[in-house]
Each structure stands twice: as structure tokens, then as C-alpha cells.
Scaffold this motif. Structure first.
Motif, PDB file in Angstrom:
ATOM      1  N   ALA A 290      -9.650  49.063  12.959  1.00  0.00           N
ATOM      2  CA  ALA A 290     -10.143  47.814  13.534  1.00  0.00           C
ATOM      3  C   ALA A 290     -10.608  48.023  14.980  1.00  0.00           C
ATOM      4  N   VAL A 291      -9.853  48.815  15.733  1.00  0.00           N
ATOM      5  CA  VAL A 291     -10.242  49.091  17.120  1.00  0.00           C
ATOM      6  C   VAL A 291     -11.538  49.907  17.148  1.00  0.00           C
ATOM      7  N   MET A 297     -16.907  53.049  21.010  1.00  0.00           N
ATOM      8  CA  MET A 297     -16.969  54.227  21.873  1.00  0.00           C
ATOM      9  C   MET A 297     -15.827  54.185  22.883  1.00  0.00           C
ATOM     10  N   CYS A 298     -15.614  55.297  23.554  1.00  0.00           N
ATOM     11  CA  CYS A 298     -14.574  55.402  24.576  1.00  0.00           C
ATOM     12  C   CYS A 298     -14.701  54.260  25.583  1.00  0.00           C
ATOM     13  N   PRO A 306     -18.067  58.639  20.568  1.00  0.00           N
ATOM     14  CA  PRO A 306     -17.841  57.662  19.493  1.00  0.00           C
ATOM     15  C   PRO A 306     -16.358  57.421  19.254  1.00  0.00           C
ATOM     16  N   ALA A 307     -16.023  56.184  18.900  1.00  0.00           N
ATOM     17  CA  ALA A 307     -14.614  55.807  18.740  1.00  0.00           C
ATOM     18  C   ALA A 307     -13.909  56.645  17.683  1.00  0.00           C
ATOM     19  N   GLU A 308     -14.624  57.047  16.640  1.00  0.00           N
ATOM     20  CA  GLU A 308     -13.994  57.835  15.583  1.00  0.00           C
ATOM     21  C   GLU A 308     -13.513  59.195  16.079  1.00  0.00           C
ATOM     22  N   ARG A 330      -7.506  50.392  22.598  1.00  0.00           N
ATOM     23  CA  ARG A 330      -8.866  50.732  23.004  1.00  0.00           C
ATOM     24  C   ARG A 330      -9.095  52.218  22.753  1.00  0.00           C
ATOM     25  N   PRO A 331     -10.317  52.609  22.370  1.00  0.00           N
ATOM     26  CA  PRO A 331     -10.583  54.029  22.152  1.00  0.00           C
ATOM     27  C   PRO A 331     -10.612  54.772  23.480  1.00  0.00           C
TER      28      PRO A 331
END
Length: 342
Positions: A290-291, A297-298, A306-308, A330-331
Motif C-alpha cells: 500500500a505504501v 518513490m523514495c 522507485p518504491a519497489e 514511507r519508502p
């Protein structure tokens, strides 16, 4: 530096319009610049193209002259202007540049891609189809027995290949690091690794092929995952992009939907996820997911990882009673998670 580049672009446009370059017999203004300014013809043509297009983008030119935006913002505007109807660009240019002043280059390029989808919906689908049609791979062998690989992949196919190659390359990196650490201990560094990054990518590609040959014809292939963000568009605008942040058109997804799995994420506000639907295959870490889909992104303004590829950091630290919830997550890339400001 950016203001100087803007002045150069404006001067180039004026020199182009004045036509003085013809007096010396140059075939084009780009040829004159390439010769007199010791630049490549390709760079000179790009400089001329930018200067000419900025005549139709006064707000963009002024923001660049003021140093409020950089070349990374201006060049996508120039490219987009050449594809979009002039009256549409004139209507929205000031608003786009106001956004550019507040955004990093990558985020602005993504916003501009979505704007273009709205401005010329049929055109972007035709462009996407042309990209798909231009896909190709060539593998040829030299007389010495070496193989040469060259290809062009469309955005979705390319991401599938890149993610798989990257995952295998990481496996090989961990193996190389463990081998080097067994010899050099805590002093291990990249110079001690048995393979260079390029060699590991080569070996990862070969390993990918070997694993593919080891799977029977009836084996079930992993299916692409598409995420549907319900309600997110209300708060953050249109979303149709890959995990890497590459914006794609809705039409380019259609060929994949028959074999894709769809993940549902429901938002009831800009930062609140109220449901993450389950996929048919095992799916863990709904809070993390979800985040990822919310922030993409960071969190650092200096970073666009990228958040992943990030860790999920507590906004309010766990040691201070911060809960492990979507609202408090948060990422953060590895660097910004380790170097947390006080």
C-alpha cells in the motif's frame, strides 16, 4: 549554469532567424554552429531545435532564463510541443511550468506524459503501437565464434526482461560477494569480486535462458501484475505506469490483460489506503504494498528510486512508539533509510 544554457538557446534562435549563417555558405544553421563552435552536428541540431521551439514556449523560456527550471524540464517540453497542437500547448504551458518549478525532473516528465495522454489520446496510442511494432532482437555470430546481441523492446516487454535479468544478476552478485568475503573478510570491496557488473549481466542472461529451457512446455509462466488504484485518481491525478515509473498508455496494456493478475488498492484520501485486495497467487506484505503504490518513490526530495526498490521506513520511529501502519510508512532507499535526519 541553467540560466546560461537558456541564454544560449535564445541566442541560437535569434541567430537562426537572422540568417547570417548563410553568408558563409553554410547549408544550415546547425552546420555553421557545429563548425564554428566545435560541436557535433547532432548536438548542434538539438540546440537549434530547442531554440526554435522555445519561440512558441515563452513561459518555459522565461522560467529557464530565471533559473527556475533546468534542461531536464525544458527538453521534454520541447519534444512534447512538437507533437501536441499549438493551441493546446499555449493554453496549458504556464500551468505545466508552474508544476515544473516544484518538481524533480523525473516526476515532471511523468506528469507531462500524463498531460500528453489527455491532450492527444489517439496520438499517444498510435505512438505506443508504433513502439510495439518496432520491437526487434538480433543475435549474430562472428567468424571468431563470438555472439553479438542487439535489440529494441517496447516499454512493458522491456520491463519484464529487465526485472528478471536484474533479479538473477543480484543472485550472482551475492554469490560473488560471499566468495570474495570468504577470502578477504571484512575488507571485501567490489575490486575483489570475480566478475564485473557487465560480466554478471551476461551470465544472468545465459542463466535466464538455461532456466527457461528447464521449464516444461506445460509449466505455468508467472503472469504480469497490474495494480488498479481505486479513488487514487481523485487525489493524485491519472495513473497508468509501470513499477519503474515509466508512463504507458491504457491501450498498450490490453494485449497483456488476458494473462495478467490484477491487484486492487482502494484509497479514501491522499494518504490513506483502506483496502489492498488479494491476488489469486500468494500475496504477503499488504501494508508495504500500500505504501509503495501510494508514494511510488523514495521520500527524499533528492532521490527518485522507485518504491519497489526501497525499504519502508517509519515516519515516526518504531523506538518512539510509531505504529507500523500505512499512514506512518514511507519508502526510503538504502542510503536515505540509513542517513535519517535528526
Amino acid at each position: 549554469m541553467e540560466r546560461l544554457a537558456a541564454v544560449t538557446a535564445r541566442a541560437t534562435a535569434a541567430f537562426d532567424a537572422g540568417g547570417a549563417w548563410r553568408d558563409e555558405g553554410a547549408r544550415s544553421v546547425a552546420a555553421w554552429i557545429a563548425t564554428r563552435c566545435r560541436r557535433s552536428l547532432t548536438a548542434a541540431r538539438k540546440q537549434v531545435r530547442t531554440g526554435r521551439t522555445l519561440r512558441d514556449l515563452p513561459a518555459t523560456e522565461q522560467a529557464w532564463l530565471d533559473g527556475d527550471v533546468g534542461r531536464g524540464h525544458v527538453e521534454p517540453m520541447v519534444q512534447t510541443c512538437r507533437r501536441v497542437a499549438a493551441e493546446v500547448m499555449r493554453r496549458d504551458e504556464a500551468q505545466l511550468i508552474d508544476q515544473a518549478k516544484q518538481m524533480g525532473v523525473r516526476s515532471f516528465q511523468r506528469l507531462l506524459a500524463y498531460w500528453e495522454q489527455a491532450a492527444r489520446p489517439d496520438g499517444v496510442e498510435e505512438d505506443a503501437e508504433a513502439q510495439r511494432g518496432a520491437r526487434r532482437v538480433h543475435l549474430s555470430q562472428s567468424f571468431e565464434g563470438m555472439w553479438f546481441l542487439d535489440g529494441v523492446l517496447d516499454p512493458i516487454s522491456g520491463e519484464i526482461v529487465a526485472k528478471t535479468l536484474e533479479a538473477i544478476e543480484h543472485e550472482l552478485f551475492r554469490a560473488d560477494w560471499a566468495e570474495a568475503k570468504a577470502i578477504h573478510g571484512e575488507e571485501t570491496c567490489s575490486a575483489h569480486l570475480a566478475r564485473t557488473p557487465a560480466q554478471r549481466r551476461h551470465d544472468a542472461l545465459v542463466e535466464m535462458a538455461r532456466r527457461a529451457r528447464g521449464i516444461g512446455p506445460r509449466a505455468k509462466r508467472p503472469r504480469p501484475l497490474f495494480t488498479v488504484l481505486v479513488g487514487y485518481e481523485t487525489f493524485a491525478g491519472r495513473v497508468c505506469e509501470l513499477a519503474s515509473g515509466t508512463v504507458v498508455t491504457p491501450g498498450s496494456l490490453l494485449p497483456w490483460l488476458a494473462e495478467a493478475e490484477v491487484e486492487r488498492v482502494v484509497f479514501d484520501g491522499p494518504g490513506r489506503v483502506i483496502d489492498v485486495g488479494q491476488r489469486r497467487r500468494l500475496f504477503t506484505g499488504a501494508t508495504r504494498r500500500a505504501v509503495e503504490v501510494r508514494d511510488r518513490m523514495c521520500h527524499s526530495e533528492f532521490c527518485e528510486v522507485p518504491a519497489e526498490e526501497c525499504e519502508i521506513d517509519h515516519v515516526r520511529p518504531w523506538a518512539q512508539g510509531g505504529p507500523t501502519t500505512v499512514e506512518n510508512g514511507r519508502p526510503a532507499c538504502g542510503h536515505h533509510n540509513r542517513h535519517r535526519p535528526p
